[in-house]
Motif scaffolding. Sequence first.
Motif, PDB file in Angstrom:
ATOM      1  N   TYR A 242      -3.188   0.342  -3.934  1.00  0.00           N
ATOM      2  CA  TYR A 242      -2.998  -0.914  -3.928  1.00  0.00           C
ATOM      3  C   TYR A 242      -1.892  -1.340  -4.825  1.00  0.00           C
ATOM      4  O   TYR A 242      -2.691  -1.435  -6.057  1.00  0.00           O
TER       5      TYR A 242
ATOM      6  N   ASN B 160       0.830   5.137   0.095  1.00  0.00           N
ATOM      7  CA  ASN B 160       0.519   5.852   0.010  1.00  0.00           C
ATOM      8  C   ASN B 160       1.568   7.200   0.112  1.00  0.00           C
ATOM      9  O   ASN B 160       3.146   7.443   0.617  1.00  0.00           O
TER      10      ASN B 160
ATOM     11  N   ILE C 230       0.830  -1.068  -0.145  1.00  0.00           N
ATOM     12  CA  ILE C 230       0.186  -0.286   0.406  1.00  0.00           C
ATOM     13  C   ILE C 230       1.067   1.161  -0.036  1.00  0.00           C
ATOM     14  O   ILE C 230       1.861   1.073   1.111  1.00  0.00           O
TER      15      ILE C 230
END
Length: 481
Positions: free
Chosen positions: A448, A382, A380
């Motif tokens: 993702y 970010n 993931i």
Amino acid sequence: MTVNDDSFTNWKNREEIAESMIPLIGKLHRERDVTVLLHSRSLVNKSVVSILKTHRFARQIAGEELSVTETLPFLQALTALDLGPSQIDIGMLAATYKSDDRGLSVEAFTAEAVAGATGANKIEGGEGRDVVLYGFGRIGRLVARLLIEKSGSGNGLRLRAIVVRGGGDQDIVKRASLLRRDSIHGQFQGTITVDEANSTINANGNAIKVIYANDPSEVDYTAYGIKNAILIDNTGKWRDREGLSTHLRPGIDKVVLTAPGKGDVPNIVHGVNHDTLKPDEQILSCASCTTNAIVPPLKAMDDEYGVLRGHVETVHSFTNDQNLLDNYHKSERRGRSAPLNMVITETGAASAVAKALPDLKARITGSSIRVPVPDVSIAILNLQLARETSREEVLDHLRDVSLTSPLRRQIDFITAPDAVSSDFIGSRHASIVDAGALKVEGDNAILYLWYDNEFGYSCQVIRVVQHVSGVEYPTFPAPAV
């Protein structure tokens, strides 16, 4: 005739066409060392159904399936050309032909598009390059499968030997059995026989010598007819230049590590920084599976939007260095039962980004959670971007990158709303963007990224080895830069 009858007849017709493609693809591969691709997916040694399913993938380009009736003429045109070793994407040929308004025939367009692989431009196939595997664990056996699969014409990489510690009675039989059957990746595609007397595993005609040694210093590879070889260290026991240099024995020219390298050892992520390798570099690393998963999409985002900072959280399958049941382990938490727990642990992937992307000024942090699945992980990512954007814009950008850019072998893209981790077992990409999970708000984007941390990573290793060995053949049509 009913609608169902029409649908079934159409399917049977496409099956017949796909069947006719198989010998053409095989002949190009065996006789000319040409790998036929369909939007970066190899069609070599694929079944009729696999060829049809790969064509269906093209729905992501134009919203409709690419038909074998569209690609067959380009494949037939290729067989009439004097081709040298190369990779040719008939999906891209069909797509670019549709947008070409010059009125050229398929034959003329194809000849022009692959001109770099024909006539005076073509690469002449050589004798191939010897490869040795030092260690034969999870990654070692998958790399072996890939090397055997790609041995094709005999002009590329040739797996000549594996080096392992002696394991007692029937050691070679047991190792061959582990190569033949895998609980995650399934059966080996081909035949395997064992010659115990000569300590040899024969896989699809490839005679692989099993060498027993407790230390690199014990082996003289020239005694086995091995020369100028690339040794792939799958053990991870040595990570720095001094330790890895012990592999530079007679017969070995280069050493490739399948783990993050330490010190001044170059960490290479194919597609991102493989072209920075100096020709005389003898020691290099393929970094980690997670580094390979996050660096290509990170580069794609930085190139388009700029990245100011980021954090990666990996939800990672358990690995062989964890315990099945609670027991002593030198690392914190990893001693607890892997199949029964989620285990917070460290990851070096974030710090490794700087080696692969030295021009990226953003600070990237990272952490990891090991979870009770045996393969396929998700990262993931970010990111705070340098400008605001929208979810639709980012999706379009990453889709285009996965299809037409130089990173198309590293980044895949999926829109399936019900995809789960096991769907990506066997993926040959370094990571797969999950379009449905992507989140974008202003200058913040959360990606993702699924990745087969075993097989996808092994494919990246092979690409690096092909590059340093000189058998990474050009792709046509050339991807957009």
